[in-house]
Design an enzyme around this catalytic site. Structure first.
Site, mmCIF file in Angstrom:
data_model
loop_
_atom_site.group_PDB
_atom_site.id
_atom_site.type_symbol
_atom_site.label_atom_id
_atom_site.label_comp_id
_atom_site.label_asym_id
_atom_site.label_seq_id
_atom_site.Cartn_x
_atom_site.Cartn_y
_atom_site.Cartn_z
ATOM 1 N N ASP A 148 2.340 14.193 -18.144
ATOM 2 C CA ASP A 148 2.233 15.635 -18.961
ATOM 3 C C ASP A 148 1.854 16.752 -18.141
ATOM 4 O OD1 ASP A 148 -0.276 14.490 -18.727
ATOM 5 O OD2 ASP A 148 -0.806 15.506 -20.517
ATOM 6 N N LYS A 182 2.987 14.525 -8.644
ATOM 7 C CA LYS A 182 3.994 13.556 -9.631
ATOM 8 C C LYS A 182 5.534 14.216 -9.998
ATOM 9 C CE LYS A 182 2.789 10.496 -11.866
ATOM 10 N NZ LYS A 182 2.647 9.013 -11.272
ATOM 11 N N ALA A 199 -0.134 4.850 -8.936
ATOM 12 C CA ALA A 199 -0.065 6.176 -8.566
ATOM 13 C C ALA A 199 -1.189 6.697 -7.984
ATOM 14 C CB ALA A 199 0.301 7.088 -9.589
ATOM 15 N N TYR A 229 -2.116 17.242 -8.328
ATOM 16 C CA TYR A 229 -1.660 15.959 -8.987
ATOM 17 C C TYR A 229 -0.414 16.359 -9.745
ATOM 18 C CZ TYR A 229 -1.330 12.288 -12.383
ATOM 19 O OH TYR A 229 -0.911 11.188 -13.221
ATOM 20 N N ASP A 277 0.876 -1.273 0.043
ATOM 21 C CA ASP A 277 -0.031 0.066 0.065
ATOM 22 C C ASP A 277 0.877 1.438 -0.052
ATOM 23 O OD1 ASP A 277 -1.586 2.250 0.535
ATOM 24 O OD2 ASP A 277 -3.172 1.019 1.854
ATOM 25 N N LEU A 278 0.667 2.018 -1.175
ATOM 26 C CA LEU A 278 1.749 3.205 -1.478
ATOM 27 C C LEU A 278 1.334 4.215 -0.170
ATOM 28 C CD1 LEU A 278 1.849 3.543 -5.132
ATOM 29 C CD2 LEU A 278 3.062 2.169 -3.743
HETATM 30 N N1 NAP Z 1 -4.237 7.662 -16.298
HETATM 31 C C1 NAP Z 1 -3.731 8.889 -17.139
HETATM 32 O O1 NAP Z 1 -4.372 9.654 -17.852
HETATM 33 C C2 NAP Z 1 -2.266 9.097 -17.056
HETATM 34 C C3 NAP Z 1 -1.905 10.186 -17.821
HETATM 35 C C4 NAP Z 1 -0.442 10.374 -17.505
HETATM 36 C C5 NAP Z 1 0.452 9.857 -16.682
HETATM 37 N N2 NAP Z 1 -0.245 8.597 -15.777
HETATM 38 C C6 NAP Z 1 0.645 8.018 -15.101
HETATM 39 O O2 NAP Z 1 0.651 6.640 -15.299
HETATM 40 C C7 NAP Z 1 0.805 5.678 -14.416
HETATM 41 C C8 NAP Z 1 -0.259 4.675 -14.585
HETATM 42 O O3 NAP Z 1 -1.473 5.204 -14.678
HETATM 43 P P1 NAP Z 1 -2.758 3.970 -15.121
HETATM 44 O O4 NAP Z 1 -3.571 5.071 -15.791
HETATM 45 O O5 NAP Z 1 -2.463 2.844 -15.220
HETATM 46 O O6 NAP Z 1 -3.485 4.335 -13.387
HETATM 47 P P2 NAP Z 1 -4.871 3.806 -12.948
HETATM 48 O O7 NAP Z 1 -5.604 3.047 -13.853
HETATM 49 O O8 NAP Z 1 -5.545 5.035 -12.187
HETATM 50 O O9 NAP Z 1 -4.300 2.906 -11.859
HETATM 51 C C9 NAP Z 1 -3.802 3.464 -10.713
HETATM 52 C C10 NAP Z 1 -3.006 2.107 -10.146
HETATM 53 O O10 NAP Z 1 -2.338 2.817 -8.835
HETATM 54 C C11 NAP Z 1 -2.854 2.036 -7.714
HETATM 55 N N3 NAP Z 1 -2.860 2.665 -6.721
HETATM 56 C C12 NAP Z 1 -3.508 3.858 -6.179
HETATM 57 N N4 NAP Z 1 -3.146 4.047 -4.883
HETATM 58 C C13 NAP Z 1 -2.412 3.033 -4.428
HETATM 59 C C14 NAP Z 1 -2.052 2.665 -3.203
HETATM 60 N N5 NAP Z 1 -2.354 3.478 -2.008
HETATM 61 N N6 NAP Z 1 -1.297 1.588 -2.892
HETATM 62 C C15 NAP Z 1 -1.070 0.850 -3.964
HETATM 63 N N7 NAP Z 1 -1.645 0.902 -5.189
HETATM 64 C C16 NAP Z 1 -2.225 2.033 -5.274
HETATM 65 C C17 NAP Z 1 -4.194 1.381 -8.155
HETATM 66 O O11 NAP Z 1 -4.272 0.154 -7.403
HETATM 67 P P3 NAP Z 1 -5.505 -0.777 -7.379
HETATM 68 O O12 NAP Z 1 -4.954 -1.626 -8.599
HETATM 69 O O13 NAP Z 1 -5.556 -1.521 -6.057
HETATM 70 O O14 NAP Z 1 -6.676 -0.101 -7.615
HETATM 71 C C18 NAP Z 1 -3.996 1.237 -9.586
HETATM 72 O O15 NAP Z 1 -3.281 -0.080 -9.789
HETATM 73 C C19 NAP Z 1 0.557 6.468 -13.200
HETATM 74 O O16 NAP Z 1 2.026 6.878 -12.681
HETATM 75 C C20 NAP Z 1 -0.064 7.759 -13.415
HETATM 76 O O17 NAP Z 1 0.434 9.011 -12.964
HETATM 77 C C21 NAP Z 1 -1.569 8.420 -15.985
#
Ligand code: NAP
Length: 303
Positions: free
Chosen positions: A107, A134, A65, A130, A41-42
């Site tokens: 971004d 980040k 994240a 956010y 758990d982060l």
């Molecule tokens: N989504 C976007 O549009 C976007 C854009 C730019 C950058 N990013 C970056 O890309 C990366 C991946 O994004 P994504 O879209 O795959 O994210 P996502 O679908 O929102 O999933 C977030 C992940 O983080 C996990 N998480 C959140 N809080 C946590 C905690 N307290 N302890 C452990 N795990 C935790 C969630 O766990 P669970 O599986 O347990 O729910 C899930 O697996 C991230 O670093 C994000 O900042 C995303």
């Protein structure tokens, strides 16, 4: 990679995690290990290093994240623990094990005032909680280990979890029209393509300790779109497949107020990634078609 390699990815149901699980299955020399809640758990960073050490990975992909951009405005401290403090602890664990870490960033570290695509060396100036957390994560990772790749990506969509593409298709099932912001620009990016890129980068890092392969890189699909362009493309593809369709009303961001400010332009220039890691990403519309097809076909079958 010659011997089998163990990649540890953080998170469980996230878009990038699920995509990595799917794509690594195509590589018989890679074992993927998932570290997620509740045991990882982060929001409790002190517990993370033990889990990582006992997994004995060859490389860590730090993909989990706090990603709720609007909610982060009211929960910046929690977002900072998850996005910055925990990211640093994970990178320290990688350093202790002398293994590389690939860390996902965003971004939203930029303010969006640049007229053209952002390069890695452009000044950062996040305009949201956010984005600030980040950016602090990038700094903690870089402070913990030189053996890192920070990948700034954007506008992520996939068949998994929650994202804009799936929201549009869901709205298209019940509405004739949706209003979508037409004056914010970026690049919709498939998590499946991110996963393929992460695997290629991981192979490079495991094959060579060269400092040139390390550092900050931009990673998105190619091209540029507004959210309204993206929505129109989603519905165009969906219509061809017999899926949900809605007319897109193009509105300015000023008519769609949100708790978090978003950059007006966050297109990322990915030239460095192609030059250094040999990773070239498909055009955003091409990858949108792949994802819409996967989301719509089961929907169409159930209608
Ligand atoms: N989504 C976007 O549009 C976007 C854009 C730019 C950058 N990013 C970056 O890309 C990366 C991946 O994004 P994504 O879209 O795959 O994210 P996502 O679908 O929102 O999933 C977030 C992940 O983080 C996990 N998480 C959140 N809080 C946590 C905690 N307290 N302890 C452990 N795990 C935790 C969630 O766990 P669970 O599986 O347990 O729910 C899930 O697996 C991230 O670093 C994000 O900042 C995303």
């Amino acid at each position: 990679m010659t011997a089998r390699k163990r990649l540890l990815v953080t998170g469980r149901e996230g878009q990038v995690v699920r995509s990595l699980l799917e794509r690594t299955a195509l590589h018989n020399d890679i074992d993927i290990l998932v570290a997620g809640r509740p045991e990882f758990d982060l929001s409790a960073p002190a517990s993370l290093a033990t889990v990582i050490k006992s997994a004995r990975p060859d490389l860590i992909v730090s993909a989990a994240a706090y990603t709720a951009v609007d909610q982060a405005e009211a929960e910046e401290e929690l977002a900072r623990i998850i996005n910055a403090q925990a990211a640093g602890v994970i990178a320290e664990a990688a350093q202790a094990l002398q293994i590389p870490v690939i860390h996902l960033s965003t971004d939203y570290v930029f303010d969006g005032s640049k007229m053209s695509a952002y390069v890695e060396t452009d000044p950062v100036a996040p305009v949201s909680a956010y984005g600030r957390t980040k950016l602090a994560g990038e700094e903690s990772v870089a402070a913990a280990t030189d053996n890192h790749v920070i990948l700034r990506t954007a506008w992520v969509h996939s068949p998994f979890g929650k994202n804009f593409l799936k929201t549009m298709l869901r709205l298209g099932e019940s509405r004739d029209s949706v209003n979508v912001v037409a004056d914010q620009f970026g690049t919709p990016t498939s998590a499946l393509d991110i996963a393929d890129a992460v695997i290629a980068i991981a192979r490079n890092l495991l094959a060579s300790g060269s400092p040139e392969l390390r550092g900050v890189f931009h990673l998105t699909n190619s091209g540029r779109a507004s959210w309204a362009d993206f929505a129109e493309e989603i519905f165009r593809i969906s219509a061809d497949l017999g899926g949900p369709v809605a007319a897109v009303g193009r509105i300015p961001a000023s008519e769609y107020p949100t708790p978090a400010r978003r950059p007006a332009n966050s297109q990322l220039d990915c030239t460095k990634l192609a030059a250094v890691h040999g990773v070239r990403m498909p055009d955003w519309a091409h990858s949108t078609k792949t994802v819409v097809t996967r989301v719509v076909q089961p929907l169409a079958a159930s209608i």
